[in-house]
Design a protein around this motif. Structure first.
Motif, PDB file in Angstrom:
ATOM      1  N   GLY A   1       2.206  -0.225  -4.591  1.00 34.03           N
ATOM      2  CA  GLY A   1       1.182  -0.326  -5.619  1.00 34.03           C
ATOM      3  C   GLY A   1       1.583  -1.121  -6.836  1.00 34.03           C
TER       4      GLY A   1
ATOM      5  N   PRO B   1       0.789  -1.233   0.000  1.00 29.31           N
ATOM      6  CA  PRO B   1       0.000   0.000   0.000  1.00 29.31           C
ATOM      7  C   PRO B   1       0.824   1.288   0.000  1.00 29.31           C
ATOM      8  CG  PRO B   1       0.068  -0.942   2.201  1.00 29.31           C
ATOM      9  CD  PRO B   1       0.797  -1.906   1.314  1.00 29.31           C
ATOM     10  N   ASN B   2       0.170   2.357  -0.455  1.00 26.77           N
ATOM     11  CA  ASN B   2       0.782   3.679  -0.455  1.00 26.77           C
ATOM     12  C   ASN B   2       0.638   4.340   0.914  1.00 26.77           C
ATOM     13  OD1 ASN B   2      -1.895   4.774  -0.285  1.00 26.77           O
ATOM     14  ND2 ASN B   2      -2.091   4.522  -2.502  1.00 26.77           N
TER      15      ASN B   2
ATOM     16  N   VAL C   1      -5.116  -0.055  -3.873  1.00 22.70           N
ATOM     17  CA  VAL C   1      -3.769   0.534  -3.961  1.00 22.70           C
ATOM     18  C   VAL C   1      -3.022   0.141  -5.231  1.00 22.70           C
ATOM     19  CG1 VAL C   1      -3.571   0.629  -1.447  1.00 22.70           C
ATOM     20  CG2 VAL C   1      -2.695  -1.378  -2.650  1.00 22.70           C
TER      21      VAL C   1
ATOM     22  N   ARG D   1       4.214   4.778   3.350  1.00 24.46           N
ATOM     23  CA  ARG D   1       4.095   3.793   2.286  1.00 24.46           C
ATOM     24  C   ARG D   1       5.049   2.615   2.485  1.00 24.46           C
ATOM     25  NH1 ARG D   1       4.147   6.265  -2.512  1.00 24.46           N
ATOM     26  NH2 ARG D   1       5.239   4.609  -3.627  1.00 24.46           N
TER      27      ARG D   1
ATOM     28  N   TYR E   1      -3.004   5.141   2.330  1.00 22.07           N
ATOM     29  CA  TYR E   1      -3.739   3.951   2.755  1.00 22.07           C
ATOM     30  C   TYR E   1      -3.170   3.378   4.055  1.00 22.07           C
ATOM     31  CZ  TYR E   1      -6.393  -0.381   2.358  1.00 22.07           C
ATOM     32  OH  TYR E   1      -7.263  -1.410   2.587  1.00 22.07           O
TER      33      TYR E   1
END
Length: 598
Positions: free
Chosen positions: A430, A351-352, A480, A365, A355
């Motif tokens: 991602g 995930p970034n 993501v 991230r 998120y």
């Protein structure tokens, strides 16, 4: 925190550090549970109060039982710190927001949000005040257990003691029924117990230990992985020991894990137990999961690596890294081994920042990178999508396969990079990816206390621990995933980027991977005889990825050194300065070096 639920119960006695043992350690080290109890018992005088806190998984009850024997008839009051916790049902209700139960999104309830309220949020303030009054009024008292040295209580004692175990032992003790979650009366299923540990119990204990270290509020430190052989040092002697370790390059003690795609290269190289069916992961330098071992006389003194990081801080990391990452060691390292294995790693993404912060309460991230160390026939690294429409088509098939349990032709959608030793790929958050069958990769990742690997497809494999299909996190991953990262973009931006930084007659340093989204620089030191370098006030991490043996030594003081064997990973502390690496074998050597970007 890397969700190390199933470490193999093996201690690698090759992964040790031979040091000049400080005199304070030689003179004050207490060995064995009986001698430790006698030492603590001898501290009692009139009006003495002692607080003994412990990391989850520590068998502190054994020490308390021996202390009771030693102090029988001495009018010492023993109080369990659990007595000031909130009721179990109240704690459980309070933690629901951190441990959500949405099996549609998270089928096995693996993920959560970091709990940051500490023991203050778990203890009853009224009961804490009552206990503080007891500590002050009692002539001789021991308060023990998790939370005994909470911020509300720690200033009440004459003597403060912390009991530690390595993450490996902590998890194994949890697995073997030797630990219960803080404040709970009933046992949780193991998976839920460990989720609660990682998001609440471990986090609370690490922060409490850090608070005590940061404010210099410890008097004694006990390392207790083997409970009958526990060892105790005065806190100032522990700091002397850590300073000695931090004066030289050092290696951490790895943790080894089996897996459905586990291979055999590291298994053979490091002579792992024949009972170990494979070796999928080697947590060689994952800061919150490994330990650090000093050889003292003919024995070992082992502490969690993160205890060491908390104690050394800026001297280990360097001022910029310490300030930028809040005292955490900001990069993690492990080997993933699919060599001669039965399949690939799962197809996954990470995930970034938005998120991670919103859903997991983390720092930012999760970025990664893979460096290909060695390969067998046909090895591939999967990275990005083949075409612009591949992401949508893949997700459609993956969602269907999750229900029907049918195999899908993932190769139609996921781009493959030919794996050649020395290949460096970068994996910004991602980006869909997987390490393919028949290779060993050095995985290097960014700072997340947790490990957020959203499996998108896993070839319908069964989890050997549960006997059920391995969990898929498509709904998280879909939020993501970066479908626009196609083969063309991947090859232009994420594979083998860099060039020569400096060179000499038979050596060079070259960047093999840098990206705007990654805050670390990935480099190779290639040389035939020797090469020099300089930490310049920031830590380096070195991995011997090609070669048999090298010696890493200080130029100013060559007695400060570490000899690395094939695939060893060492940390060169920020304060080490100018150093030299000598080839002790034949042929050309390649050292993979990770440092923060300037």
């Amino acid at each position: 925190m890397s969700f190390m639920f199933h470490p193999y119960p093996y201690v690698d006695h090759e992964a040790v550090n031979r040091i000049n043992v400080p005199q304070s350690v030689e003179n004050n080290l207490t060995k064995g549970i009986l001698n430790t109890a006698k030492k603590i018992a001898a501290m009692f005088e009139d009006n003495t109060s002692i607080g003994i806190d412990a990391y989850p998984g520590t068998e502190y009850e054994a020490l308390i039982n021996v202390l009771r024997q030693q102090l029988a008839g001495k009018d010492v009051v023993f109080i369990d710190a659990a007595s000031v916790l909130l009721p179990a049902e109240e704690i459980t209700e309070m933690l629901k927001e951190y441990l959500p139960e949405d099996r549609d999104v998270d089928p096995v309830l693996l993920y959560g949000r970091r709990y940051r309220e500490g023991y203050k949020g778990l203890q009853d303030a009224k009961k804490v005040d009552e206990l503080k009054n007891k500590i002050v009024s009692a002539k001789k008292i021991i308060v023990y257990g998790k939370g005994a040295l909470s911020e509300a209580l720690q200033d009440s004692y004459d003597i403060r003691i912390w009991m530690d175990v390595t993450p490996r032992t902590s998890v194994l003790n949890c697995k073997n029924g030797k630990n219960r979650n803080i404040g709970l009366v009933d046992e949780l299923p193991y998976g839920l117990m460990m989720r609660r540990n990682y998001y609440v119990d471990f986090e609370t204990a690490m922060e409490q230990r850090w608070n005590l270290i940061r404010n210099n509020k410890l008097d004694f430190y006990i390392t207790a992985d083997v409970v009958e052989n526990m060892q105790m040092l005065p806190y100032n002697a522990l700091i002397d020991l850590c300073n000695e370790l931090n004066n030289r390059p050092f290696r951490c003690r790895p943790v080894y894990l089996e897996g459905v795609w586990g291979g055999f290269y590291v298994h053979r190289l490091r002579k792992l137990p024949k009972e170990m069916r494979n070796c999928a992961w080697v947590f060689d330098m994952i800061p919150l999961e490994v330990s650090l071992v000093s050889v003292i006389d003919d024995g070992e003194f082992e502490i969690p690596f993160f205890t060491f990081v908390q104690a050394m801080g800026e001297k280990l990391l360097g001022k910029r890294a310490f300030n930028e990452f809040g005292g955490y060691f900001p990069v993690r390292f492990n080997y993933d081994d699919t060599y001669h294995a039965s399949g690939n790693m799962s197809i996954q993404c990470h995930p970034n920042a938005e998120y991670v912060i919103k859903n997991h309460g983390e720092f930012g991230r999760q970025d990664e990178s893979y460096y290909v160390v060695t390969t067998g026939q046909g090895a591939k690294t999967y990275l990005g999508f083949e075409k612009e429409n591949s992401c949508a088509e893949f997700l459609k098939e993956a969602e269907c396969a999750e229900k029907t349990h049918e195999l899908i032709d993932y190769k139609k959608y996921i781009h493959a990079v030919d794996s050649v030793p020395g290949t460096q790929v970068m994996i910004p958050a991602g980006t869909i990816h997987a390490s393919g069958q028949n290779q060993v990769i050095l995985e290097i990742g960014s700072l997340t206390v947790g490990s957020y690997t959203y499996k998108m497809y896993d070839y319908q494999r069964i989890d050997p621990q549960t006997g059920l299909p391995r969990p898929i996190h498509l709904k998280m991953g879909k939020q993501v995933i970066r479908g626009e990262r196609t083969a063309e973009w991947v090859n232009e931006n994420l594979v083998n980027h860099g060039g020569i930084v400096r060179s000499g007659k038979d050596w060079c340093e070259k960047i093999v991977g840098e990206h705007d989204l990654l805050y670390f620089s990935l480099r190779n030191l290639v040389f035939a005889t020797e090469i020099e370098d300089n930490t310049d006030g920031l830590f380096h991490v070195l991995a011997l990825v090609d070669g048999e043996k090298v010696r890493v030594e200080s130029i100013e003081n060559p007695d400060l050194f570490f000899e690395m064997n094939s695939l060893d990973i060492i940390v060169v502390p920020a304060n080490f300065g100018r150093y030299k690496i000598k080839n002790l074998g034949v042929g050309t050597v390649t050292i993979h070096k990770t440092q923060l970007k300037s």
